[in-house]
Design an enzyme around this catalytic site. Structure first.
Site, PDB file in Angstrom:
ATOM      1  N   GLY A 173      46.501  44.040  33.118  1.00  0.00           N
ATOM      2  CA  GLY A 173      45.383  43.124  33.321  1.00  0.00           C
ATOM      3  C   GLY A 173      45.752  41.687  33.025  1.00  0.00           C
ATOM      4  O   GLY A 173      45.380  40.761  33.766  1.00  0.00           O
ATOM      5  N   ASP A 174      46.480  41.471  31.928  1.00  0.00           N
ATOM      6  CA  ASP A 174      46.925  40.117  31.589  1.00  0.00           C
ATOM      7  C   ASP A 174      47.789  39.530  32.704  1.00  0.00           C
ATOM      8  O   ASP A 174      47.617  38.379  33.112  1.00  0.00           O
ATOM      9  CB  ASP A 174      47.746  40.144  30.297  1.00  0.00           C
ATOM     10  CG  ASP A 174      46.880  40.244  29.052  1.00  0.00           C
ATOM     11  OD1 ASP A 174      45.746  39.744  29.077  1.00  0.00           O
ATOM     12  OD2 ASP A 174      47.337  40.828  28.063  1.00  0.00           O
ATOM     13  N   THR A 175      48.732  40.336  33.174  1.00  0.00           N
ATOM     14  CA  THR A 175      49.639  39.847  34.208  1.00  0.00           C
ATOM     15  C   THR A 175      48.889  39.531  35.498  1.00  0.00           C
ATOM     16  O   THR A 175      49.135  38.500  36.138  1.00  0.00           O
ATOM     17  CB  THR A 175      50.740  40.888  34.476  1.00  0.00           C
ATOM     18  OG1 THR A 175      51.450  41.136  33.265  1.00  0.00           O
ATOM     19  CG2 THR A 175      51.706  40.397  35.529  1.00  0.00           C
ATOM     20  N   GLY A 178      47.124  36.304  35.144  1.00  0.00           N
ATOM     21  CA  GLY A 178      48.069  35.203  35.228  1.00  0.00           C
ATOM     22  C   GLY A 178      48.486  34.910  36.657  1.00  0.00           C
ATOM     23  O   GLY A 178      48.593  33.750  37.065  1.00  0.00           O
TER      24      GLY A 178
END
Length: 402
Positions: A173-175, A178
């Site tokens: 999810g973070d990637t 980003g």
């Protein structure tokens, strides 16, 4: 001093990265990989927490940091001090893009909100990466990837039906947030070419996950269908699964298209299966998914994995091994394409890491150096961007601002 860059597509951009951990810094990594001068703002003394995450090498150097902070420059600055906030405002006047992934309201409390910064730099683009976005009832909640992957629908369908949901072994999810932040920055830069005006890019982790969920939402809204966990296959898409080989490895085979399934049957020595009424077309195979998977597993279990892959490659059937990092480093295709590149670490030793993707034919990205030491470029950036005298820089350091 700006890195020496040869013909990279974003080499005329100045970027301030105030992000920490993964989501915001992934956005900065993408822009840096394609040539942007990304100045990472870190708290003096301790720096980004990513310096402490993950594995270390024999010298105690953090390995993940060298990937997510590659191609960036490090400037230490205490944004909790009024002097640090004032200095950030001056830096923002020179920047094209500012990336931050603090909880909503943090930049506003520091007087670093978009309206304040863009008053002196109307073309500034601010990328704001958070768990739940800049507005709405959940905006103020802490939003790590695990929680936002669940809200975005990914966790519910991940794993096996008789067990709790599982996570992918990366902070997906973070990637994704980003990546969407970087895409948003590029879209906003393109619009700025027309209007001269910057804008805010609001990248929420849960929405970045939701964006990749295919037809999951309309499936329920129109057909009342909730997609459930199915393990290693997709329901009604057959054959497409992981199959056991004789040597203990698994082989991924995807032969759900009619013509490809016929080629698979030929390679298995069972051409008649392609005309069997239970397997003759896509819908029939979907209805008899378990049976066809059992037939294929019976065949694969009598052969070694590499033999299966080679045989199916010759037959035109998509198939491959389940790779570990060791397999990637040894694979001839990955080596020939340069998908993994050796980058000298700060001790001059080669550090393998993934290259820059996607590939541009005329102006491809480059990995120019590993993650910087804490504050490595502080003096240089303040001199180059703000024409600050060395005596003033020394005073800021004595005051604990940098």
């Amino acid at each position: 001093m700006k890195d020496l860059i040869a013909n990279l597509p974003l080499d005329d951009l100045k970027v301030l990265e105030l992000g920490q951990l993964i989501a915001g810094p992934t956005c900065g990594q993408i822009l840096a990989d394609f040539g942007a001068q990304v100045v990472k703002i870190e708290p003096p003394g301790k720096g980004d927490a990513m310096r402490q995450w993950g594995q270390t090498d024999a010298n105690g150097e953090p390995l993940w940091w060298n990937v997510i902070a590659r191609n960036k420059q490090s400037l230490t600055l205490d944004l909790r001090k009024p002097e640090g906030q004032a200095l950030l405002k001056r830096l923002a006047e020179e920047a094209d893009v500012l990336i931050e992934n603090f909880r909503p309201g943090t930049m506003e409390r520091w007087g670093l909100d978009y309206n304040s910064l863009s008053a002196d730099n109307p073309g500034l683009i601010m990328v704001r990466v958070t768990g739940f976005g800049q507005d709405g009832p959940y905006a103020s909640r802490a939003g790590f990837a695990a929680v936002c992957e669940a809200m975005g629908g990914l966790r519910y369908i991940s794993g096996y039906p008789d067990r709790p949901p599982v996570r992918v072994g990366i902070s997906l999810g973070d990637t994704l947030a980003g990546v969407q932040g970087a895409m948003g920055a590029l879209l906003a830069l393109h619009q700025r070419e027309r209007s001269g005006q910057g804008q805010v890019v609001d990248s929420a982790i849960f929405e970045a996950v939701m964006a990749m969920m295919e037809s999951l939402i309309p499936d329920y809204a129109r057909a009342g269908k909730i997609r459930e966990r199915a393990g290693s296959f997709l329901p009604k898409i057959a054959p497409s699964n992981a199959y056991p080989a004789r040597d203990g490895r698994d082989v991924i085979i995807g032969a759900n298209q009619d013509t490809v399934f016929r080629r698979l049957c030929q390679a298995m020595g069972q051409p008649g299966l392609a005309d069997h009424p239970d397997y003759v077309d896509h819908r029939a195979r979907g209805d008899n998914q378990q049976a066809i998977d059992a037939l294929i597993a019976g065949w694969t279990s009598r052969h070694d994995a590499q033999h299966i892959v080679d045989l199916l490659a010759e037959a035109g059937v998509p198939a491959g091994l389940v790779y570990t990092a060791k397999d990637m480093l040894e694979d001839e295709h990955i080596r020939e394409r340069g998908s993994i590149v050796d980058v000298p670490d700060r001790n001059g030793q080669p550090l393998p890491m993934q290259n820059v993707f996607p590939r541009l034919s005329a102006t491809p990205g480059q990995v120019r150096h590993v993650g910087p030491a804490l504050g490595e470029h502080t003096d240089t950036i303040l001199e180059d961007w703000l024409s600050m005298a060395s005596g003033d820089i020394d005073q800021l350091r004595r005051d604990g601002v940098i």
